[in-house]
Design an enzyme around this catalytic site. Structure first.
Site, PDB file in Angstrom:
ATOM      1  N   TYR A 437      -0.996  -0.134   3.151  1.00  0.00           N
ATOM      2  CA  TYR A 437      -1.028   0.897   4.180  1.00  0.00           C
ATOM      3  C   TYR A 437       0.159   1.849   4.100  1.00  0.00           C
ATOM      4  CZ  TYR A 437       1.530  -2.560   7.172  1.00  0.00           C
ATOM      5  OH  TYR A 437       2.408  -3.466   7.687  1.00  0.00           O
ATOM      6  N   GLU A 438       0.052   2.937   4.890  1.00  0.00           N
ATOM      7  CA  GLU A 438       0.980   4.071   4.862  1.00  0.00           C
ATOM      8  C   GLU A 438       1.039   4.719   3.478  1.00  0.00           C
ATOM      9  OE1 GLU A 438       1.569   4.913   7.648  1.00  0.00           O
ATOM     10  OE2 GLU A 438       1.396   3.048   8.746  1.00  0.00           O
ATOM     11  N   GLY A 439      -0.105   4.776   2.811  1.00  0.00           N
ATOM     12  CA  GLY A 439      -0.165   5.276   1.447  1.00  0.00           C
ATOM     13  C   GLY A 439       0.059   4.129   0.492  1.00  0.00           C
TER      14      GLY A 439
END
Length: 579
Positions: A437-439
C-alpha cells in the site's frame, strides 16, 4: 511476549541521523530541546508498551468485525485510543494554531514507531490522521482548516484517504467517483459525492467521534485521467456550527476485508451517496486533487517505511528472547556435549545479528529521511529535495526489510514459528501489506528512476550518493557500493531507455538504500566512539560491522541486475510466458 521500547537506539538515531539539535536551533522547532526529546521518546515508549502492546495479540485473534454497518474492535481498544488522545500524542507535530505542539516531523515518526512496534494494526489509525492533517494544512482553505484541523490534530476525530476503486487499482486516473456541484439549499457551494472506494484503512469505526474522509472524485466535464481529479473532504457526520458532529452523512461501510494480517485494522469498502445525499467540500483547486492527496501520501510513505522498522524491532525482540530460552543441542566443536541455548549456535547467531543490523539500518535511514523533511519545512530546498529522493528508499527497502526480518524471526523459532500460538507468524503476516500500500514498492522504485533521478537537474540524487562516498572514505566496501550507485545512476540518466530504467529500478532502489543506511550507521558508530550513547557502545559496534561487512557487499551484487536492461524481460510473449 513482552515488548521493550528501543528508546536508546531511537534517541541515537534522532540525534545523529535526524540532527534534532540542529533543528532545535530554528525558531519553529525551538521547543525540541534535549529534555523535551527525551521525555517524548521515553514517554511514548512507556505508553505504547503499557497500553497498546497488550492488545496486539487479541487484535490479531479477534480482529475487527462489521455488525449492522458498525465496525467493532476487541475490548480495550476504545480505552487505549482514548488515553492516546488524552495524553496529547496525536498532536506532537500538529500546527500550533490548531492545538498542536508544532514539533518536528521526526518526533511524530518516533511516536508512530513506538505505537506501531507495540501494535502495527492499531497504529494505522493515527498514521492516516497525521497524513490528513498534513494535506489540509497545505491545501485546505482557512475555513476548512478551522472547521476540521483542531479535532484532527487532537485525535478526537480520525482521518482517512480514499483513492483506490475496484476497477482502477494503482491507476488512480481511472477513478469513476463523481462530485456534482450544489448551487442551492442548505449545502450550496458544496458537492454531492457518489462512488465506491476500496481498501480504506480504518474507514469505519467507533473509536473516534467523527471520521474525516479525504476522497478523490471527478467533477462534471473534468479532463480525463489524473489531470481531472479533485479532492473532497467528506465527514462521517456533518459538522454543526458549534463544531460538534451532527447528522450522519450519506456514506457507509459495505464490508471489511478478510486479510492475511493486520486483522485489528478495518480495511473497508466504502460507498458514498447511495441515497444521493453524500455531501463533500472541495480541498484546494478544482482538478488539482492528486497534488493535494500526494502531500498526504508522501507523508504516509515515510511512515509506511517506518512500519518496516516497527515490525523488524518486534520480531527481533521476540526471536532474541526465544533463542536465549530455547535449549537444543551442544555447540558444534565444543568438548562439552551438554545442550545449549540456540543463541549459541553459529547460524542462529547469524540470523539474529542480521535481524538486528537490518532493523537498525532501516531506523537510521528513517530518521535521516525525517530530518531532511524537517529541514525542507524550514525552507532548506536542497534538504527538501533530498527528502524526496530518500522517501522511496525508506518506503520500499524499509518494508522489504520488515518482511525479511519477520521471516527470519519465524525461522529462528523453527517449527514453533509456524505455529500461530507463538506469535512469530503474526509479525510476518502483518509485515506483508506494507510493500503493497501507499504505492507498491515497484511504483516507489519507478518513481526513483524517473522523477527522482532528474530532480534538481539530477543533483538531489547524486548529492545523496556523494554524501555516502564522503562518509565511507575509510570503509572500502561502502565506498565501492557508493561508486556502483553513481555508475548505475549515470547509466540510467545518459544511456538507458525508459524500459531499461524500469527493469533495473528495484535492484537500484535496494542497493541505493543499503548504501545510505550503511553511511548513517557509520555516523552512529563514529558518534558512539566520540562518547555518545555509551550504553550502546558494544552492541552498536557489532551490528554496524555486520551491516558493513555482510549486507553492504550483498547489495553491491545488485549492480548487474540494475544495469541488465529490459530486453530480456520481453524475450517471451505474454502467451509464451503463461504457457
Amino acid at each position: 511476549m513482552t515488548y521493550t521500547p528501543a528508546t536508546q537506539d531511537q534517541l541515537l538515531s534522532i540525534r545523529v541521523n535526524a540532527g534534532i539539535e540542529e533543528l532545535a536551533q530554528s525558531e519553529k522547532f525551538a521547543a525540541a530541546e534535549p529534555d523535551m526529546v527525551e521525555a517524548i521518546v521515553g514517554g511514548i515508549g512507556e505508553f505504547a508498551a503499557g497500553e497498546w502492546a497488550p492488545l496486539n495479540r487479541v487484535g490479531d485473534l479477534e480482529g475487527a468485525k462489521l455488525e449492522n454497518g458498525v465496525v467493532r474492535l476487541p475490548a480495550g481498544f476504545a480505552e487505549a485510543y482514548e488515553h492516546y488522545v488524552e495524553q496529547g500524542w496525536n498532536a506532537i507535530s500538529g500546527p500550533v494554531e490548531f492545538g498542536g505542539q508544532g514539533l518536528p516531523f521526526t518526533l511524530s515518526c518516533n511516536v508512530l514507531e513506538n505505537l506501531g512496534t507495540a501494535n502495527m494494526a492499531f497504529n494505522l489509525l493515527p498514521m492516516l490522521s497525521v497524513g490528513s492533517i498534513e494535506s489540509l494544512e497545505h491545501h485546505g482553505s482557512k475555513e476548512l482548516q478551522e472547521k476540521y484541523l483542531p479535532k484532527l490534530v487532537s485525535g478526537e476525530w480520525s482521518g482517512t484517504m480514499n483513492l483506490t476503486e475496484p476497477q482502477a487499482g494503482s491507476d488512480v486516473g481511472a477513478l469513476r467517483t463523481t462530485a456534482q456541484p450544489i448551487s442551492e439549499g442548505e449545502h450550496a457551494g458544496k458537492y454531492r459525492i457518489k462512488g465506491q472506494k476500496i481498501y480504506i484503512t480504518w474507514g469505519e469505526h467507533e473509536l473516534a467521534k467523527n471520521i474525516i474522509h479525504l476522497v478523490l472524485a471527478r467533477l462534471p466535464d473534468a479532463p480525463e485521467g489524473t489531470r481531472g481529479i479533485s479532492l473532497f473532504i467528506v465527514p462521517k457526520y456533518h459538522v454543526k456550527d458549534d463544531g460538534t458532529p451532527g447528522e450522519r452523512n450519506d456514506l457507509r461501510c459495505v464490508s471489511i476485508e478478510h486479510k492475511l494480517g493486520i486483522n485489528a485494522s478495518p480495511t473497508c469498502v466504502m460507498s458514498y451517496g447511495d441515497n444521493g445525499e453524500c455531501i463533500g467540500e472541495l480541498v484546494g483547486a478544482e482538478n488539482r486533487g492528486l497534488m493535494a492527496m500526494f502531500t498526504m501520501m508522501n507523508n504516509a510513505r515515510i511512515n509506511v517505511g517506518n512500519q518496516g522498522v516497527q515490525i523488524g524491532e518486534r520480531a527481533t525482540q521476540q526471536a532474541l528472547d526465544f533463542a536465549r530460552e530455547r535449549i537444543q543441542s551442544a555447540r558444534a566443536g565444543s568438548p562439552d556435549k551438554a545442550p545449549v541455548s540456540i543463541i549459541e549456535h553459529p547460524d542462529v547467531r547469524r540470523m539474529l545479528l542480521r535481524m538486528k543490523a537490518l532493523t537498525e539500518g532501516a531506523r537510521a535511514l528513517l530518521y535521516y529521511t525525517a530530518g531532511q523533511v524537517d529541514r525542507g519545512t524550514l525552507g532548506d530546498a536542497a534538504a527538501g529535495a533530498r527528502g524526496e529522493v530518500l522517501t522511496p528508499l525508506i518506503k520500499a527497502w524499509g518494508t522489504d526489510i520488515g518482511i525479511e526480518v519477520a521471516s527470519l524471526g519465524v525461522q529462528v523459532h523453527g517449527g514453533m514459528g509456524f505455529v500461530e500460538e507463538t506469535g512469530a507468524a503474526q509479525h510476518w503476516r502483518d509485515s506483508r501489506i506494507a510493500p503493497i500500500y501507499e504505492g507498491t514498492n515497484g511504483i516507489q522504485a519507478a518513481d526513483l528512476v524517473t522523477r527522482k533521478l532528474g530532480l534538481d537537474g539530477g543533483e538531489a540524487l547524486t548529492g545523496v550518493i556523494a554524501d555516502v562516498a564522503r562518509d565511507a572514505a575509510d570503509e572500502p566496501a561502502l565506498a565501492a557500493l557508493a561508486a556502483d550507485c553513481a555508475a548505475v545512476a549515470q547509466w540510467m540518466r545518459e544511456d538507458a531507455s525508459l524500459d531499461d530504467r524500469l527493469a533495473g529500478s528495484v535492484p537500484f532502489c535496494a542497493m541505493f538504500a543499503v548504501a545510505v543506511a550503511g553511511a548513517q550507521l557509520l555516523r552512529q558508530l563514529r558518534a558512539i566512539e566520540g562518547g555518545a550513547a555509551p550504553g550502546l557502545a558494544a552492541t552498536k559496534a557489532a551490528s554496524v560491522r555486520f551491516f558493513l561487512d555482510r549486507i553492504v557487499p550483498e547489495a553491491a551484487g545488485l549492480k548487474s541486475a540494475a544495469m541488465a536492461g529490459g530486453e530480456a524481460l520481453y524475450a517471451l510473449s505474454a502467451d509464451q510466458l503463461v504457457g
